[in-house]
Design a protein around this motif. Structure first.
Motif, PDB file in Angstrom:
ATOM      1  N   CYS A 120       0.669  -1.111  -0.080  1.00 32.22           N
ATOM      2  CA  CYS A 120      -0.085  -0.220   0.300  1.00 32.22           C
ATOM      3  C   CYS A 120       0.832   1.743  -0.481  1.00 32.22           C
ATOM      4  N   HIS A 121       1.995   1.233  -0.403  1.00 29.64           N
ATOM      5  CA  HIS A 121       2.993   2.851   0.531  1.00 29.64           C
ATOM      6  C   HIS A 121       3.216   3.453  -0.954  1.00 29.64           C
ATOM      7  N   THR A 122       2.422   2.880  -2.340  1.00 32.97           N
ATOM      8  CA  THR A 122       2.555   3.770  -3.085  1.00 32.97           C
ATOM      9  C   THR A 122       0.839   4.659  -3.641  1.00 32.97           C
ATOM     10  N   SER A 123       0.136   3.643  -2.945  1.00 31.60           N
ATOM     11  CA  SER A 123      -1.428   3.780  -3.004  1.00 31.60           C
ATOM     12  C   SER A 123      -2.079   5.574  -2.600  1.00 31.60           C
ATOM     13  N   ASP A 124      -2.996   5.245  -3.463  1.00 25.17           N
ATOM     14  CA  ASP A 124      -3.626   6.482  -3.261  1.00 25.17           C
ATOM     15  C   ASP A 124      -4.952   6.099  -2.649  1.00 25.17           C
ATOM     16  N   ALA A 125      -5.160   5.050  -2.458  1.00 27.17           N
ATOM     17  CA  ALA A 125      -6.484   5.044  -1.291  1.00 27.17           C
ATOM     18  C   ALA A 125      -6.386   3.452  -1.479  1.00 27.17           C
ATOM     19  N   VAL A 126      -6.887   2.857  -0.200  1.00 26.56           N
ATOM     20  CA  VAL A 126      -6.787   0.913  -0.177  1.00 26.56           C
ATOM     21  C   VAL A 126      -7.568   0.609   0.490  1.00 26.56           C
ATOM     22  N   GLY A 127      -8.391  -0.765   0.069  1.00 29.54           N
ATOM     23  CA  GLY A 127      -9.466  -1.051   0.485  1.00 29.54           C
ATOM     24  C   GLY A 127      -9.213  -2.616   1.616  1.00 29.54           C
ATOM     25  N   VAL A 128     -10.035  -2.936   2.389  1.00 30.23           N
ATOM     26  CA  VAL A 128      -9.941  -4.140   2.722  1.00 30.23           C
ATOM     27  C   VAL A 128     -11.355  -4.232   2.935  1.00 30.23           C
TER      28      VAL A 128
END
Length: 198
Positions: free
Chosen positions: A102-110
């Motif tokens: 996730c470190h280069t993401s604009d958003a993450v989801g679970v």
């Protein structure tokens, strides 16, 4: 005529120059040098939240590949039994630390599957480590794209996902959004910059 066009498109996609572009160049093209939008606090929240068998999603809107993959998410992985993330990412299926996911993401989801489905996903995902990445998005375990890894781990479709979003090639295809929209789960959570994500 349509069948002929599909065969021609698949033939072009399987040529060495196109495969080189899809696997080596396209993933590295970025529209921006701005830093990722996930903050340290959001990253810690993500780490504290995930459990084995969860599906984890990400989007990095500065990558060209994100523009070409329709929908709100452009990538998905599975949290393994040891709380690492197993993902199909060029050149092969690999296991990485959640931070690296996730470190280069604009958003993450679970997405949290029901416990029995989560146990199956977590126990099966490691068996695909080392399998090559599928740049042609063809169904089969010889090579896998990110959503197809989940598909292979959940062959009975306990998640209740839809494989009809066929990208115009007339093939079964499962996108990260198709998994996000699965019917059978406990819940879903988004973290980070959710502009454009509903």
């Amino acid at each position: 005529m349509r069948s002929l066009l599909r065969r021609i498109a698949l033939k072009i996609l399987s040529t060495v120059p196109v495969q080189f572009f899809l696997s080596r160049i396209l993933p590295r093209i970025r529209f921006s040098t701005s830093p990722p939008k996930i903050t340290g606090q959001e990253w810690q929240s993500f780490i504290a939240m995930i459990k084995p068998g969860d599906l984890v999603f990400s989007v990095d809107r500065s990558k060209l590949s994100s523009v070409l993959i329709p929908g709100e998410w452009d990538h998905v992985g599975i949290v393994s039994e040891d709380s690492m993330v197993v993902e199909a990412h060029f050149p092969k299926v690999r296991k990485i630390h959640p931070f690296d996911f996730c470190h280069t993401s604009d958003a993450v989801g679970v997405l949290r599957p029901f416990p029995s489905t989560a146990a199956v996903l977590a126990s099966r995902c490691d068996s695909f480590i080392g399998i090559g990445y599928d740049t042609l998005f063809r169904k089969g375990a010889e090579s896998l794209y990110c959503s197809e890894l989940v598909w292979q781990c959940d062959q009975t479709n306990d998640l209740g996902f839809d494989t009809s979003d066929a990208v115009g090639l007339g093939i079964e295809y499962l996108s990260p959004d198709g998994l996000w929209d699965s019917k059978n789960h406990i819940g879903r959570t988004r973290i980070g910059d959710i502009d454009g994500i509903q």
